[in-house]
Design a protein around this motif. Structure first.
Motif, PDB file in Angstrom:
ATOM      1  N   ARG A 130      96.094  -3.179  -7.837  1.00  0.00           N
ATOM      2  CA  ARG A 130      97.084  -3.364  -6.778  1.00  0.00           C
ATOM      3  C   ARG A 130      97.132  -4.818  -6.318  1.00  0.00           C
ATOM      4  O   ARG A 130      98.203  -5.365  -6.091  1.00  0.00           O
ATOM      5  CB  ARG A 130      96.776  -2.435  -5.592  1.00  0.00           C
ATOM      6  N   ARG A 131      95.968  -5.427  -6.205  1.00  0.00           N
ATOM      7  CA  ARG A 131      95.961  -6.838  -5.788  1.00  0.00           C
ATOM      8  C   ARG A 131      96.552  -7.735  -6.873  1.00  0.00           C
ATOM      9  O   ARG A 131      97.308  -8.663  -6.577  1.00  0.00           O
ATOM     10  CB  ARG A 131      94.534  -7.281  -5.447  1.00  0.00           C
ATOM     11  N   ILE A 132      96.253  -7.443  -8.124  1.00  0.00           N
ATOM     12  CA  ILE A 132      96.843  -8.203  -9.229  1.00  0.00           C
ATOM     13  C   ILE A 132      98.360  -8.064  -9.223  1.00  0.00           C
ATOM     14  O   ILE A 132      99.094  -9.032  -9.445  1.00  0.00           O
ATOM     15  CB  ILE A 132      96.243  -7.739 -10.572  1.00  0.00           C
ATOM     16  N   ALA A 136     100.949 -11.127  -9.038  1.00  0.00           N
ATOM     17  CA  ALA A 136     101.963 -11.330 -10.077  1.00  0.00           C
ATOM     18  C   ALA A 136     103.366 -11.327  -9.490  1.00  0.00           C
ATOM     19  O   ALA A 136     104.234 -12.109  -9.907  1.00  0.00           O
ATOM     20  CB  ALA A 136     101.836 -10.255 -11.152  1.00  0.00           C
ATOM     21  N   ALA A 137     103.609 -10.459  -8.508  1.00  0.00           N
ATOM     22  CA  ALA A 137     104.935 -10.385  -7.896  1.00  0.00           C
ATOM     23  C   ALA A 137     105.286 -11.677  -7.166  1.00  0.00           C
ATOM     24  O   ALA A 137     106.468 -12.017  -7.034  1.00  0.00           O
ATOM     25  CB  ALA A 137     104.994  -9.205  -6.932  1.00  0.00           C
ATOM     26  N   GLY A 138     104.282 -12.398  -6.699  1.00  0.00           N
ATOM     27  CA  GLY A 138     104.534 -13.643  -5.994  1.00  0.00           C
ATOM     28  C   GLY A 138     104.597 -14.871  -6.878  1.00  0.00           C
ATOM     29  O   GLY A 138     104.827 -15.982  -6.391  1.00  0.00           O
ATOM     30  N   LYS A 144     103.186 -11.968 -18.391  1.00  0.00           N
ATOM     31  CA  LYS A 144     101.999 -11.786 -17.565  1.00  0.00           C
ATOM     32  C   LYS A 144     101.183 -10.627 -18.121  1.00  0.00           C
ATOM     33  O   LYS A 144     101.729  -9.571 -18.440  1.00  0.00           O
ATOM     34  CB  LYS A 144     102.387 -11.506 -16.107  1.00  0.00           C
ATOM     35  N   VAL A 145      99.879 -10.830 -18.204  1.00  0.00           N
ATOM     36  CA  VAL A 145      98.984  -9.849 -18.801  1.00  0.00           C
ATOM     37  C   VAL A 145      97.731  -9.721 -17.943  1.00  0.00           C
ATOM     38  O   VAL A 145      97.187 -10.723 -17.477  1.00  0.00           O
ATOM     39  CB  VAL A 145      98.588 -10.267 -20.236  1.00  0.00           C
TER      40      VAL A 145
END
Length: 343
Positions: A130-132, A136-138, A144-145
């Motif tokens: 969830r933190r990743i 990534a969304a920001g 992205k992997v």
């Protein structure tokens, strides 16, 4: 960089929700408190590695050194400490770095092997993912992997359940003696020289060039450069063997001895590691010669066996070279990957 639980403001999203609830009875999450948490965190990390056969082992000094220099990871929002009935038993860290093909996100999960059940691991990987996802969304659009190394049935099952796939195998290899390696002459025209301080920059650049065509390579930053020069365990240059062709570095083996790890495992092991040969000098037996030249140095320090880690799919055929040098595979780990945003 240090952050304490009292000095960090609440954050939105996964941080706030993950720190407040858990589906595991007795489990709570809290903020990082530096430097008080370092020793226990490092103890957990080393317990996990030993249980999984991972060759990496960090001293408290190394561990704190890393966290004081960590890059692309905000310890106030990307690090979660896990307690079970009030005792610190694990931690989750999210971070990222750029590789040539994609931005790589790393969901790091360490939990005391004594409580590392599948439900526990599943929840901690969910926290990391969830933190990743928020990170990534920001970030700007592009490939992205998410990727991390794992071994052990429960950890691997938790990753597979979250859509990760094994993409690469890595092995720890041990040579049970440090007896001389026959038929390992230094190629003609090359010589091994003792490392001088004024040569360190050239040696660093040569190693970076050698590894640039290896899988997963990322250009080193200031932290990696600092580690090369100053790592508390691995920067003893008296154990390095560096081959020169006139003014040029041809290849090297940067061996080291980790006293704390040896005491913990009850072994006298020298790590024959950071083996690299630059392209113009490959396929001439240089790696074998440098490995052979490393054994006497380790024997002189009282070591009785050698070890190294290797990428099982290394394009230069390193696994076969090490097998011919008498090293045997003793454990395996795999890199697991999940696409977050395709090209």
């Amino acid at each position: 960089m240090t952050q304490t639980s009292s000095s960090v403001p609440d954050a939105a999203g996964v941080l706030a929700s993950s720190l407040s609830t858990s589906s595991i009875p007795g489990v709570t999450y809290r903020r990082f408190d530096a430097p008080a948490d370092y020793a226990r965190m490092n103890e957990i990390a080393n317990e996990v590695r030993i249980a999984e056969g991972d060759p990496l082992y960090t001293s408290d000094e190394q561990f704190e050194w890393f966290y004081e220099r960590v890059e692309n990871c905000d310890l106030s929002t990307d690090l979660f400490l896990v307690e079970l009935d009030g005792r610190l038993v694990g931690y989750v860290r999210a971070g990222w770095r750029d590789e040539p093909e994609a931005r790589l996100y790393e969901p790091i999960v360490f939990v005391d092997p004594g409580v590392a059940t599948l439900p526990m691991l599943a929840e901690l990987y969910a926290v990391a993912d969830r933190r990743i996802g928020e990170l990534a969304a920001g970030h700007p659009p592009g490939p992205k992997v998410a990727r991390m190394s794992a071994s052990g049935a429960a950890r691997e099952a938790a990753l597979v359940a979250r859509g990760y796939t094994a993409v690469r195998d890595f092995y720890t290899m041990v040579r049970p003696t440090l007896d001389d390696l026959p038929d390992a002459p230094l190629p003609a025209g090359l010589e091994i020289r003792e490392v001088r301080p004024d040569q360190m920059d050239a040696i660093f650049r040569a190693e970076v060039e050698s590894f640039r065509d290896h899988w997963g390579f990322a250009e080193p930053g200031e932290r990696e450069r600092d580690e090369f020069f100053n790592d508390p365990v691995q920067s003893d240059t008296s154990l390095w063997r560096v081959a020169w062709d006139g003014p040029d570095v041809a290849g090297m083996v940067r061996s080291y001895i980790h006293p704390e790890q040896n005491e913990r495992l009850g072994v006298k092991r020298g790590w024959v590691e950071h083996i690299s040969v630059r392209r113009p000098w490959r396929r001439r037996g240089l790696a074998r010669a440098l490995i052979a030249a490393s054994f006497p140095l380790l024997r002189e320090r009282g070591m009785t066996e050698g070890a190294l880690g290797v990428d099982g799919q290394n394009e230069t055929g390193a696994l076969r070279v090490y097998e011919r040098c008498g090293f045997e595979v003793v454990s395996r780990s795999s890199e697991y990957s999940r696409t977050l945003e395709p090209e």
